[in-house]
Design a protein around this motif. Structure first.
Motif, PDB file in Angstrom:
ATOM      1  N   ILE A 100      24.205  30.503  38.744  1.00 30.16           N
ATOM      2  CA  ILE A 100      25.319  31.271  39.314  1.00 30.16           C
ATOM      3  C   ILE A 100      25.860  30.563  40.555  1.00 30.16           C
ATOM      4  CG2 ILE A 100      25.893  33.451  40.475  1.00 30.16           C
ATOM      5  CD1 ILE A 100      25.775  33.673  37.460  1.00 30.16           C
ATOM      6  N   ARG A 101      24.960  30.008  41.397  1.00 31.28           N
ATOM      7  CA  ARG A 101      25.407  29.281  42.589  1.00 31.28           C
ATOM      8  C   ARG A 101      26.306  28.112  42.211  1.00 31.28           C
ATOM      9  NH1 ARG A 101      19.818  29.504  44.275  1.00 31.28           N
ATOM     10  NH2 ARG A 101      19.592  31.242  45.693  1.00 31.28           N
ATOM     11  N   VAL A 102      25.917  27.400  41.170  1.00 31.45           N
ATOM     12  CA  VAL A 102      26.720  26.259  40.726  1.00 31.45           C
ATOM     13  C   VAL A 102      28.077  26.731  40.222  1.00 31.45           C
ATOM     14  CG1 VAL A 102      26.851  24.436  38.982  1.00 31.45           C
ATOM     15  CG2 VAL A 102      24.744  24.801  40.235  1.00 31.45           C
ATOM     16  N   LYS A 103      28.094  27.818  39.450  1.00 29.69           N
ATOM     17  CA  LYS A 103      29.362  28.341  38.937  1.00 29.69           C
ATOM     18  C   LYS A 103      30.272  28.798  40.075  1.00 29.69           C
ATOM     19  CE  LYS A 103      27.869  29.849  34.364  1.00 29.69           C
ATOM     20  NZ  LYS A 103      27.701  30.980  33.437  1.00 29.69           N
ATOM     21  N   VAL A 104      29.697  29.461  41.096  1.00 30.95           N
ATOM     22  CA  VAL A 104      30.490  29.914  42.245  1.00 30.95           C
ATOM     23  C   VAL A 104      31.027  28.713  43.020  1.00 30.95           C
ATOM     24  CG1 VAL A 104      30.321  31.075  44.487  1.00 30.95           C
ATOM     25  CG2 VAL A 104      29.414  32.169  42.451  1.00 30.95           C
ATOM     26  N   SER A 105      30.217  27.673  43.170  1.00 34.78           N
ATOM     27  CA  SER A 105      30.706  26.503  43.904  1.00 34.78           C
ATOM     28  C   SER A 105      31.831  25.814  43.139  1.00 34.78           C
ATOM     29  CB  SER A 105      29.566  25.523  44.184  1.00 34.78           C
ATOM     30  OG  SER A 105      29.082  24.965  42.998  1.00 34.78           O
ATOM     31  N   TYR A 106      31.726  25.755  41.803  1.00 35.10           N
ATOM     32  CA  TYR A 106      32.827  25.198  41.014  1.00 35.10           C
ATOM     33  C   TYR A 106      34.094  26.032  41.178  1.00 35.10           C
ATOM     34  CZ  TYR A 106      29.771  21.915  38.543  1.00 35.10           C
ATOM     35  OH  TYR A 106      28.919  20.902  38.218  1.00 35.10           O
ATOM     36  N   ALA A 107      33.944  27.352  41.195  1.00 33.55           N
ATOM     37  CA  ALA A 107      35.110  28.227  41.383  1.00 33.55           C
ATOM     38  C   ALA A 107      35.729  28.002  42.760  1.00 33.55           C
ATOM     39  CB  ALA A 107      34.707  29.687  41.200  1.00 33.55           C
ATOM     40  N   MET A 108      34.881  27.840  43.787  1.00 30.92           N
ATOM     41  CA  MET A 108      35.405  27.598  45.135  1.00 30.92           C
ATOM     42  C   MET A 108      36.131  26.251  45.213  1.00 30.92           C
ATOM     43  SD  MET A 108      34.776  30.240  46.904  1.00 30.92           S
ATOM     44  CE  MET A 108      34.950  29.735  48.582  1.00 30.92           C
ATOM     45  N   ALA A 110      37.702  24.810  42.701  1.00 30.40           N
ATOM     46  CA  ALA A 110      38.968  25.001  41.992  1.00 30.40           C
ATOM     47  C   ALA A 110      39.968  25.767  42.859  1.00 30.40           C
ATOM     48  CB  ALA A 110      38.722  25.732  40.673  1.00 30.40           C
ATOM     49  N   LEU A 111      39.506  26.821  43.551  1.00 34.46           N
ATOM     50  CA  LEU A 111      40.403  27.581  44.429  1.00 34.46           C
ATOM     51  C   LEU A 111      40.910  26.733  45.593  1.00 34.46           C
ATOM     52  CD1 LEU A 111      38.612  31.048  44.530  1.00 34.46           C
ATOM     53  CD2 LEU A 111      40.826  30.509  43.489  1.00 34.46           C
ATOM     54  N   THR A 112      40.061  25.875  46.139  1.00 30.86           N
ATOM     55  CA  THR A 112      40.487  25.000  47.233  1.00 30.86           C
ATOM     56  C   THR A 112      41.558  24.021  46.768  1.00 30.86           C
ATOM     57  OG1 THR A 112      38.287  25.154  48.210  1.00 30.86           O
ATOM     58  CG2 THR A 112      39.670  23.338  48.943  1.00 30.86           C
ATOM     59  N   ALA A 114      43.562  24.437  44.188  1.00 32.16           N
ATOM     60  CA  ALA A 114      44.774  25.224  43.902  1.00 32.16           C
ATOM     61  C   ALA A 114      45.496  25.590  45.201  1.00 32.16           C
ATOM     62  CB  ALA A 114      44.408  26.480  43.121  1.00 32.16           C
ATOM     63  N   GLY A 115      44.746  25.958  46.239  1.00 30.08           N
ATOM     64  CA  GLY A 115      45.364  26.277  47.531  1.00 30.08           C
ATOM     65  C   GLY A 115      46.061  25.079  48.144  1.00 30.08           C
ATOM     66  N   CYS A 116      45.469  23.903  48.031  1.00 27.93           N
ATOM     67  CA  CYS A 116      46.100  22.691  48.559  1.00 27.93           C
ATOM     68  C   CYS A 116      47.402  22.399  47.819  1.00 27.93           C
ATOM     69  CB  CYS A 116      45.146  21.505  48.443  1.00 27.93           C
ATOM     70  SG  CYS A 116      43.731  21.601  49.542  1.00 27.93           S
ATOM     71  N   ILE A 117      47.369  22.519  46.504  1.00 25.72           N
ATOM     72  CA  ILE A 117      48.588  22.274  45.716  1.00 25.72           C
ATOM     73  C   ILE A 117      49.663  23.286  46.078  1.00 25.72           C
ATOM     74  CG2 ILE A 117      49.508  22.337  43.349  1.00 25.72           C
ATOM     75  CD1 ILE A 117      46.789  21.135  42.461  1.00 25.72           C
ATOM     76  N   TRP A 118      49.277  24.551  46.245  1.00 23.84           N
ATOM     77  CA  TRP A 118      50.248  25.590  46.611  1.00 23.84           C
ATOM     78  C   TRP A 118      50.870  25.297  47.977  1.00 23.84           C
ATOM     79  CZ3 TRP A 118      49.619  30.042  50.043  1.00 23.84           C
ATOM     80  CH2 TRP A 118      50.667  30.937  49.948  1.00 23.84           C
ATOM     81  N   MET A 119      50.055  24.833  48.937  1.00 20.26           N
ATOM     82  CA  MET A 119      50.583  24.508  50.274  1.00 20.26           C
ATOM     83  C   MET A 119      51.549  23.330  50.202  1.00 20.26           C
ATOM     84  SD  MET A 119      49.830  26.356  52.715  1.00 20.26           S
ATOM     85  CE  MET A 119      49.211  27.968  52.379  1.00 20.26           C
TER      86      MET A 119
END
Length: 155
Positions: A100-108, A110-112, A114-119
């Motif tokens: 689960i830790r690995v999956k959460v880190s992958y999600a984080m 991906a979100l980072t 995506a946030g950079c691209i959005w900015m």
């Protein structure tokens, strides 16, 4: 100097011979009293109950909480919460938590990204509208000065 070295070697060999002879004739039994063995095969006396310091080879089990049950399902270890046994091993629980830790880190990650691209996209839109941080800050300071001046006149 030579006599000291010879004395040390003699003392060392004497103690080695003594230890070898003592270890063959005296053995320490489980209940830690010395027992004389005279070359015969002697069985140690077995106590009716196992001593508390011995380690059994069973894996210690843990009753999972509701949250840990969800982690076991999310990690893919079990299909449904009904399939989870009453007790599970700590190793199984740790493996599920690590997954689960690995999956959460992958999600984080991906979100980072995506946030950079959005900015970057928002920044390009701001350039098209001819906006800049310097211009926005100067306008904000001008508004604050006007508000302070109006407040000073009313007092």
């Amino acid at each position: 100097m030579g006599s000291l070295r010879g004395l040390r070697q003699a003392a060392g060999s004497y103690f080695r011979l003594y230890e070898r002879g003592a270890s063959s004739s005296l053995r320490l039994s489980r209940n830690s009293d010395l027992k004389r063995i005279n070359g015969y095969c002697a069985k140690p006396q077995e106590s009716p109950k196992a001593p508390p310091y011995t380690y059994s080879h069973r894996v210690p089990l843990h009753k999972p909480t509701h949250w840990e049950r969800k982690i076991l399902v999310w990690s893919g270890r079990f299909k449904k919460e009904d399939e989870i046994p009453e007790t599970v091993s700590f190793e199984m629980l740790d493996a599920a938590k690590n997954k689960i830790r690995v999956k959460v880190s992958y999600a984080m990650i991906a979100l980072t990204v995506a946030g950079c691209i959005w900015m970057v996209i928002e920044g390009k839109k701001a350039v098209k509208r001819n906006e800049s941080l310097t211009k926005l800050n100067l306008e904000k300071k001008a508004r604050l000065r006007e508000a302070a001046a109006l407040k000073a006149k009313t007092e």
